[in-house]
Write an enzyme that holds these catalytic residues in place. Structure first.
Site, PDB file in Angstrom:
ATOM      1  CE1 TYR A 154      -1.843  -5.551   0.011  1.00 53.70           C
ATOM      2  CE2 TYR A 154      -2.538  -4.853   2.187  1.00 53.70           C
ATOM      3  CZ  TYR A 154      -2.132  -4.555   0.908  1.00 53.70           C
ATOM      4  OH  TYR A 154      -2.003  -3.246   0.526  1.00 53.70           O
ATOM      5  CD1 TRP A 162       1.249  -2.045   2.430  1.00 52.08           C
ATOM      6  CD2 TRP A 162       2.950  -0.609   2.137  1.00 52.08           C
ATOM      7  NE1 TRP A 162       0.909  -1.176   1.420  1.00 52.08           N
ATOM      8  CE2 TRP A 162       1.919  -0.281   1.225  1.00 52.08           C
ATOM      9  CE3 TRP A 162       4.103   0.159   2.143  1.00 52.08           C
ATOM     10  CZ2 TRP A 162       2.025   0.781   0.317  1.00 52.08           C
ATOM     11  CZ3 TRP A 162       4.212   1.214   1.242  1.00 52.08           C
ATOM     12  CH2 TRP A 162       3.181   1.507   0.348  1.00 52.08           C
TER      13      TRP A 162
HETATM   14  N1  MGD Z   1     -10.138   1.006   8.343  1.00 58.47           N
HETATM   15  C1  MGD Z   1      -9.130   0.995   7.475  1.00 58.47           C
HETATM   16  N2  MGD Z   1      -8.350  -0.092   7.347  1.00 58.47           N
HETATM   17  C2  MGD Z   1      -7.332  -0.103   6.475  1.00 58.47           C
HETATM   18  C3  MGD Z   1      -7.076   1.017   5.649  1.00 58.47           C
HETATM   19  C4  MGD Z   1      -7.917   2.159   5.783  1.00 58.47           C
HETATM   20  O1  MGD Z   1      -7.755   3.181   5.080  1.00 58.47           O
HETATM   21  N3  MGD Z   1      -8.922   2.111   6.702  1.00 58.47           N
HETATM   22  N4  MGD Z   1      -6.061   0.961   4.733  1.00 58.47           N
HETATM   23  C5  MGD Z   1      -5.702  -0.353   4.219  1.00 58.47           C
HETATM   24  C6  MGD Z   1      -4.494  -0.307   3.397  1.00 58.47           C
HETATM   25  S1  MGD Z   1      -4.543   0.726   2.028  1.00 58.47           S
HETATM   26  C7  MGD Z   1      -3.419  -1.081   3.633  1.00 58.47           C
HETATM   27  S2  MGD Z   1      -2.137  -1.055   2.490  1.00 58.47           S
HETATM   28  C8  MGD Z   1      -3.355  -1.986   4.807  1.00 58.47           C
HETATM   29  C9  MGD Z   1      -1.968  -2.089   5.411  1.00 58.47           C
HETATM   30  O2  MGD Z   1      -1.869  -3.193   6.224  1.00 58.47           O
HETATM   31  P1  MGD Z   1      -0.466  -3.898   6.508  1.00 58.47           P
HETATM   32  O3  MGD Z   1       0.385  -3.837   5.302  1.00 58.47           O
HETATM   33  O4  MGD Z   1      -0.737  -5.231   7.098  1.00 58.47           O
HETATM   34  O5  MGD Z   1       0.154  -2.916   7.620  1.00 58.47           O
HETATM   35  P2  MGD Z   1       1.609  -2.779   8.210  1.00 58.47           P
HETATM   36  O6  MGD Z   1       1.436  -2.103   9.516  1.00 58.47           O
HETATM   37  O7  MGD Z   1       2.499  -2.127   7.237  1.00 58.47           O
HETATM   38  O8  MGD Z   1       2.039  -4.288   8.476  1.00 58.47           O
HETATM   39  C10 MGD Z   1       3.227  -4.855   8.048  1.00 58.47           C
HETATM   40  C11 MGD Z   1       3.726  -5.823   9.105  1.00 58.47           C
HETATM   41  O9  MGD Z   1       4.891  -6.474   8.597  1.00 58.47           O
HETATM   42  C12 MGD Z   1       5.902  -6.493   9.602  1.00 58.47           C
HETATM   43  N5  MGD Z   1       7.210  -6.558   8.929  1.00 58.47           N
HETATM   44  C13 MGD Z   1       7.954  -5.526   8.472  1.00 58.47           C
HETATM   45  N6  MGD Z   1       9.082  -5.985   7.915  1.00 58.47           N
HETATM   46  C14 MGD Z   1       9.069  -7.332   8.021  1.00 58.47           C
HETATM   47  C15 MGD Z   1       9.975  -8.355   7.624  1.00 58.47           C
HETATM   48  O10 MGD Z   1      11.023  -8.124   7.052  1.00 58.47           O
HETATM   49  N7  MGD Z   1       9.614  -9.643   7.898  1.00 58.47           N
HETATM   50  C16 MGD Z   1       8.453  -9.950   8.536  1.00 58.47           C
HETATM   51  N8  MGD Z   1       8.188 -11.232   8.763  1.00 58.47           N
HETATM   52  N9  MGD Z   1       7.576  -8.992   8.923  1.00 58.47           N
HETATM   53  C17 MGD Z   1       7.892  -7.703   8.670  1.00 58.47           C
HETATM   54  C18 MGD Z   1       5.666  -5.230  10.388  1.00 58.47           C
HETATM   55  O11 MGD Z   1       6.257  -5.330  11.684  1.00 58.47           O
HETATM   56  C19 MGD Z   1       4.145  -5.127  10.391  1.00 58.47           C
HETATM   57  O12 MGD Z   1       3.594  -5.795  11.500  1.00 58.47           O
HETATM   58  O13 MGD Z   1      -4.287  -1.547   5.798  1.00 58.47           O
HETATM   59  C20 MGD Z   1      -5.603  -1.444   5.284  1.00 58.47           C
HETATM   60  N10 MGD Z   1      -6.556  -1.228   6.364  1.00 58.47           N
HETATM   61  N1  MGD Z   2       2.015   8.801   6.272  1.00 54.56           N
HETATM   62  C1  MGD Z   2       1.511   7.737   5.624  1.00 54.56           C
HETATM   63  N2  MGD Z   2       1.532   7.699   4.271  1.00 54.56           N
HETATM   64  C2  MGD Z   2       0.990   6.648   3.606  1.00 54.56           C
HETATM   65  C3  MGD Z   2       0.485   5.521   4.294  1.00 54.56           C
HETATM   66  C4  MGD Z   2       0.513   5.560   5.731  1.00 54.56           C
HETATM   67  O1  MGD Z   2       0.073   4.607   6.412  1.00 54.56           O
HETATM   68  N3  MGD Z   2       1.029   6.672   6.348  1.00 54.56           N
HETATM   69  N4  MGD Z   2      -0.048   4.469   3.599  1.00 54.56           N
HETATM   70  C5  MGD Z   2       0.232   4.360   2.157  1.00 54.56           C
HETATM   71  C6  MGD Z   2      -0.781   3.487   1.522  1.00 54.56           C
HETATM   72  S1  MGD Z   2      -0.600   1.800   1.676  1.00 54.56           S
HETATM   73  C7  MGD Z   2      -1.829   3.965   0.812  1.00 54.56           C
HETATM   74  S2  MGD Z   2      -2.945   2.886   0.121  1.00 54.56           S
HETATM   75  C8  MGD Z   2      -2.018   5.412   0.624  1.00 54.56           C
HETATM   76  C9  MGD Z   2      -3.454   5.810   0.965  1.00 54.56           C
HETATM   77  O2  MGD Z   2      -3.844   6.958   0.310  1.00 54.56           O
HETATM   78  P1  MGD Z   2      -5.395   7.384   0.397  1.00 54.56           P
HETATM   79  O3  MGD Z   2      -6.244   6.187   0.234  1.00 54.56           O
HETATM   80  O4  MGD Z   2      -5.603   8.520  -0.524  1.00 54.56           O
HETATM   81  O5  MGD Z   2      -5.434   7.911   1.909  1.00 54.56           O
HETATM   82  P2  MGD Z   2      -6.564   7.989   3.036  1.00 54.56           P
HETATM   83  O6  MGD Z   2      -5.826   8.389   4.260  1.00 54.56           O
HETATM   84  O7  MGD Z   2      -7.411   6.792   3.074  1.00 54.56           O
HETATM   85  O8  MGD Z   2      -7.506   9.206   2.638  1.00 54.56           O
HETATM   86  C10 MGD Z   2      -7.070  10.436   2.144  1.00 54.56           C
HETATM   87  C11 MGD Z   2      -8.037  11.554   2.471  1.00 54.56           C
HETATM   88  O9  MGD Z   2      -9.369  11.196   2.154  1.00 54.56           O
HETATM   89  C12 MGD Z   2     -10.249  11.799   3.088  1.00 54.56           C
HETATM   90  N5  MGD Z   2     -11.541  11.106   3.023  1.00 54.56           N
HETATM   91  C13 MGD Z   2     -11.984  10.030   3.708  1.00 54.56           C
HETATM   92  N6  MGD Z   2     -13.230   9.689   3.290  1.00 54.56           N
HETATM   93  C14 MGD Z   2     -13.581  10.573   2.336  1.00 54.56           C
HETATM   94  C15 MGD Z   2     -14.740  10.761   1.510  1.00 54.56           C
HETATM   95  O10 MGD Z   2     -15.718  10.024   1.575  1.00 54.56           O
HETATM   96  N7  MGD Z   2     -14.713  11.773   0.601  1.00 54.56           N
HETATM   97  C16 MGD Z   2     -13.646  12.628   0.493  1.00 54.56           C
HETATM   98  N8  MGD Z   2     -13.698  13.581  -0.433  1.00 54.56           N
HETATM   99  N9  MGD Z   2     -12.563  12.488   1.267  1.00 54.56           N
HETATM  100  C17 MGD Z   2     -12.524  11.479   2.161  1.00 54.56           C
HETATM  101  C18 MGD Z   2      -9.499  11.720   4.383  1.00 54.56           C
HETATM  102  O11 MGD Z   2      -9.954  12.709   5.291  1.00 54.56           O
HETATM  103  C19 MGD Z   2      -8.050  11.957   3.934  1.00 54.56           C
HETATM  104  O12 MGD Z   2      -7.723  13.322   4.042  1.00 54.56           O
HETATM  105  O13 MGD Z   2      -1.146   6.175   1.463  1.00 54.56           O
HETATM  106  C20 MGD Z   2       0.200   5.719   1.483  1.00 54.56           C
HETATM  107  N10 MGD Z   2       0.961   6.676   2.244  1.00 54.56           N
HETATM  108 MO    MO Z   3      -2.501   0.725   0.944  1.00 50.99          MO
END
Ligand code: MGD
Ligand code: MGD
Ligand code: MO
Length: 823
Positions: free
Chosen positions: A158, A160
């Site tokens: 997994y 991004w």
């Molecule tokens: N507590 C908490 N944890 C969360 C979340 C949360 O809301 N709360 N959100 C979750 C969610 S929704 C997501 S999507 C995940 C995201 O988690 P990740 O998708 O693992 O986060 P990224 O920081 O985008 O990591 C991508 C990595 O790929 C590397 N990379 C970029 N381009 C390339 C490439 O071309 N080749 C190679 N080999 N590497 C590359 C980047 O340098 C980076 O280290 O985190 C999750 N974790």
């Molecule tokens: N700038 C930026 N944009 C992104 C990303 C990023 O890393 N940076 N990641 C991308 C990815 S992979 C994803 S999955 C999406 C994530 O999109 P989401 O999952 O919607 O984003 P989050 O930041 O987890 O939460 C959004 C809001 O929920 C609120 N929140 C947290 N817990 C609760 C709760 O229990 N109840 C309520 N009502 N609100 C709560 C937080 O305060 C925040 O304002 O965003 C995408 N866009």
């Molecule tokens: Mo995500």
């Protein structure tokens, strides 16, 4: 709809050379299109040189300016709130954190699979040649596969990664493993782990990644918008493809039209401020109770749409029994809900009445399902929306992706680019495990879990091969991750452009190029699919870094299947063929694309036409129009407020209808006396997860004392003697981190926010339980599944205590290469 003024729009009116030509009803001969385009290209032969090199990122398309071989400036093509992220790209590319050469940790170099795994994260690194690194990687793959079989190799995991459909690092690795016989994979993701499993049972579709009722229909019809747990002005900055940023135009227009918006969130979000919305602070993890309070009001005041429930849903009788307390003896009154969620009962009643009186769009983010029992949040919101009876009406009902990748941006008519595929496995593929159960799997080989009604037995993992993801930020409970990582696998291989914590905890690190060091193609607009962007190489690879595809091709060669891997195509041939695929698809929808050579040489992008019908599209309108002719993909063909199928699976934590479950961590749990603050781990405003953390020009704008910022309410800060700018220790019984305090009333009392993506920075590298000096939030979050049904991750969980830090000075070292690394 108001159209945001963009450089790109000006570009287009100046020269429409590559705008794909919508042929409309009558087919134009291809030659006519081609000669048109050729003429246009001749008018702008020096486009690339004059305006910078067009490419893009998850945070937008931009033109790269190169001076004396150096990438000096990134200029956004479409102005948006992500401009600062784009401007930081050159800084990121030349960051001292770059992995410039192949490295192997000393213990592994000497003893291979018999090396002490507990030295991962603290061993010294040794620079090696590409030849040596690739020989070792190939022989380790061979050894593990022969000794333990393909299911012992966890690969193509997994993350991004970067945009670019050919240089897809995840698929590059998957393809390497598939062609060699297969490997262990995963299903689902960290974004919508719970929702994407429950929604098909309830709505017959994913909903979270499906097109939403389009913005023009919302703007023309919605009278009231309620946003649950989403901050679109922040999260719309990033898309899976290159963003079109149309969602911002939608929200801006909502404000311009004066449509009333309420946000339900523990944080007074950027979105609430931008939209002048009413903010209803809600205690984290209690939205389901709030929704029940709203539903109880609709029920007792007869404000619900009984006809809609009867025609379009099954299971309302079960909901009714639960609402009034026949099922469990508890009536879900607004007073009951208020006691849990903290919003006054009168406010809940008023909100329910307003929802029923107006054309109301309920927009939800995904935070509320990235929690324990996360399935219930989206299921209950559907149930509430069904009672309101507006699903399938323009501007009414529910939307689960307005905050993400510009859901609701009308879909173009054109072609879709496909990317590098994983290919077909030449051996058996074991059943995939849930994405977020990976470390449960590492620790418990042979354990059988039951998920979404199916048994899956964990394999015994001997090799982890990761490219394009950063589990040492993204996975919950990093201390446990360190433990399992140091315990189980014999080999850990990582491709990375940067020395992330994941790279630092590997055995072998191969330096990957960034997407600005190679040629590629990408679609623009996840939902609109309206652009094809060329991604021209901006600079030569930094150090000895190489493309993931080329690295894997060289390994495939050593394993005897290079030709199957590359299909004997080089980079340009692949791009040409991918483009050709899109041309064929576009032609089928009567849109002609310019020939590849012209497109590539021009350096410009292609924009597909948006048909008028797409601008009025309403989600579920066809179902509403005729549920018999257009049934949903559920067993009944209707919205399942009660699902016999889910009930039949018998999970203790996910019953047959949506209901309230007490979370293990919240303000009323036993541990909350020690850890009284709810921990919100929102997605970071100025980066994508952990990506761009190492762009120091950007970091300076939000870091506090060089650390991750912790939002804390004025009252909570005063009670602890904390001021803005102080270094604080944030802790619970899982671990501890340092962070920098930001004292504010933009967060409700009882909650703190530490955004995800902070680089894990252990004071004692490689030692589980170490203090993280930078503030990686997942040190503090439990690794538990949402429920037995979906087993999604619970990133948005956690309770903590915070105190002013008075210990010895602890400078952040997350952005320094590890011991022995040559940079
Ligand atoms: N507590 C908490 N944890 C969360 C979340 C949360 O809301 N709360 N959100 C979750 C969610 S929704 C997501 S999507 C995940 C995201 O988690 P990740 O998708 O693992 O986060 P990224 O920081 O985008 O990591 C991508 C990595 O790929 C590397 N990379 C970029 N381009 C390339 C490439 O071309 N080749 C190679 N080999 N590497 C590359 C980047 O340098 C980076 O280290 O985190 C999750 N974790
Ligand atoms: N700038 C930026 N944009 C992104 C990303 C990023 O890393 N940076 N990641 C991308 C990815 S992979 C994803 S999955 C999406 C994530 O999109 P989401 O999952 O919607 O984003 P989050 O930041 O987890 O939460 C959004 C809001 O929920 C609120 N929140 C947290 N817990 C609760 C709760 O229990 N109840 C309520 N009502 N609100 C709560 C937080 O305060 C925040 O304002 O965003 C995408 N866009
Ligand atoms: Mo995500």
């Amino acid at each position: 709809m108001k159209v945001r003024e963009t450089e790109e729009k000006m570009d287009l009116s100046r020269r429409r050379l590559l705008k794909a030509l919508g042929i409309g009803g009558a087919a134009l001969p291809m030659t006519a299109v081609a000669s048109n385009s050729v003429l246009a290209a001749i008018r702008n032969p020096n486009l690339r040189e004059a305006e910078g090199i067009l490419t893009g990122a998850h945070w937008g398309p931009f033109r790269a300016v190169v001076k004396d071989g150096k990438f000096v400036e990134a200029i956004p093509l479409i102005h948006s709130p992500a401009d600062d992220m784009i401007r930081a790209i050159p800084d990121q590319v030349y960051s001292p954190t770059r992995v410039k050469y192949p490295h192997i940790r000393r213990g592994f170099l000497e003893k291979r699979g018999k090396a002490d795994p507990s030295l991962r994260g603290r061993d010294e690194w040794v620079r090696v040649s590409w030849e040596q690194a690739l020989d070792i990687v190939a022989s380790e793959i061979q050894r593990v596969r022969t000794e333990h079989g393909g299911s012992s190799i966890l690969a193509g995991l997994y993350g991004w990664k970067s945009v670019g459909l050919l240089h897809n690092s995840r698929n590059a690795v998957r393809r390497l493993m598939y062609l060699g016989g297969g490997c262990q994979g995963y299903f689902g993701d960290y974004s919508t782990g719970a929702a994407q499993i429950i929604m098909p049972h309830v709505m017959g579709a994913l909903e979270v990644y499906d097109q939403q009722t389009v913005w023009p229909a919302v703007l023309a019809n919605s009278q009231f918008v309620v946003i649950f747990g989403a901050d679109p002005y922040v999260t719309l900055k990033n898309s899976w493809n290159i963003p079109d940023f149309e969602g911002y135009n939608g929200f801006d227009a909502l404000k311009a039209k004066g449509i009333r918006v309420v946000t339900i969130d523990p944080v007074h979000t950027d979105t609430a401020k931008q939209l002048n919305a009413e903010w209803l602070p809600v205690r984290q993890r209690t939205d389901v109770a709030l929704m029940l309070g709203l539903m109880h009001t609709l029920y007792t005041e007869k404000l619900y749409d009984a006809k809609f429930l009867k025609t379009y849903t099954v299971g309302f009788p079960e909901i009714e029994a639960y609402l009034v307390g026949k099922e469990d003896g508890v009536a879900k009154t607004p007073e009951w809900a208020s006691g849990l969620c903290g919003i006054p009962a009168d406010k809940i009643r008023a909100l329910a009445r307003e929802m029923a009186a107006k054309r109301t769009m309920l927009m939800a983010g995904w935070s509320i399902q990235r929690q324990q029992h996360g399935e219930q949040a989206h299921w209950m919101l559907v149930t509430l929306a069904a009672m309101l009876g507006q699903i399938g009406l323009p501007g009414g009902g529910i939307g689960f992706s307005y905050h993400y990748a510009s859901g609701g941006s009308p879909t173009a008519r054109g072609g879709m680019l496909k990317g590098l595929g994983a290919g077909t496995a030449t051996g058996p593929l074991p059943p995939p495990i849930p994405a977020a159960r990976i470390f449960d799997c590492l620790m418990n080989p042979g354990k059988t879990i039951n998920v979404n009604g199916k048994d899956i037995t964990y394999p015994d993992i001997k090799m982890i091969y990761w490219a394009g993801g950063n589990p040492f930020h993204h996975h919950q409970d990093i201390n446990q991750l360190v433990r399992s990582w140091q315990h189980r696998p014999e080999v850990v291989i990582v491709h990375e452009p940067y020395w992330t914590a994941t790279a630092k905890h590997a055995d072998i690190v191969l330096p990957a190029t960034t997407s600005y060091e190679r040629n590629d193609l990408e679609m623009g607009g996840d939902y609109s699919a309206k652009y094809i962007f060329p991604m021209h190489k901006v600079i030569d690879p930094i150090g000895e870094s190489r493309n993931d595809f080329d690295i894997c091709a060289d390994i495939a060669e050593r394993l005897g299947y290079r030709s199957a891997y590359t299909e004997d195509r080089d980079e340009m041939q692949w791009l040409k063929d991918l483009y050709k695929g899109a041309t064929v698809g576009a032609r089928a929808s009567r849109v002609a694309l310019p020939p590849f050579e012209l497109f590539w040489k021009s350096g410009d992008y292609v924009e597909f036409p948006i048909p008028d019908s797409a601008k009025t599209w309403v989600r579920h309108a066809d179902f509403r129009g005729d549920p018999l002719l257009n049934p949903l993909g559920t067993p009944s063909g209707l919205i399942e407020l009660f699902s016999k199928k889910v009930a039949g699976m018998g999970y203790a934590d996910c019953a047959g209808h949506a209901r309230w479950y007490e979370p293990i961590d919240w303000h009323k749990s036993d541990r909350s006396s020690r850890y009284p603050l709810s921990l919100i781990s929102s997605h970071p405003s100025h980066r994508l997860h952990s990506q761009l953390s190492n762009a120091m020009s950007l970091r300076k704008t939000y870091a506090v004392d060089g650390r991750e910022p912790l939002l804390i309410n004025t009252q909570d800060a005063a009670a602890r003697g904390i001021k803005s700018g102080d270094v604080v220790r944030v802790f619970n019984d899982l671990g501890q981190v340092l962070a920098g305090a930001v004292v504010t009333d933009d967060i409700m009392p009882g909650a703190v926010r530490l955004s995800e993506g902070g680089w894990y920075d252990p004071a004692e590298p490689g030692v589980p339980g170490s203090l993280c000096k930078n503030g990686s939030v997942n040190v503090l979050v439990r690794d538990i599944p949402t429920s037995g049904l979906a087993m999604g991750n619970c990133g948005q969980s956690g309770i903590v205590q915070v105190e002013r830090y008075t210990g010895p000075k602890m400078p952040v070292t997350a952005f320094e290469p590890p011991k022995g690394a040559v940079s």
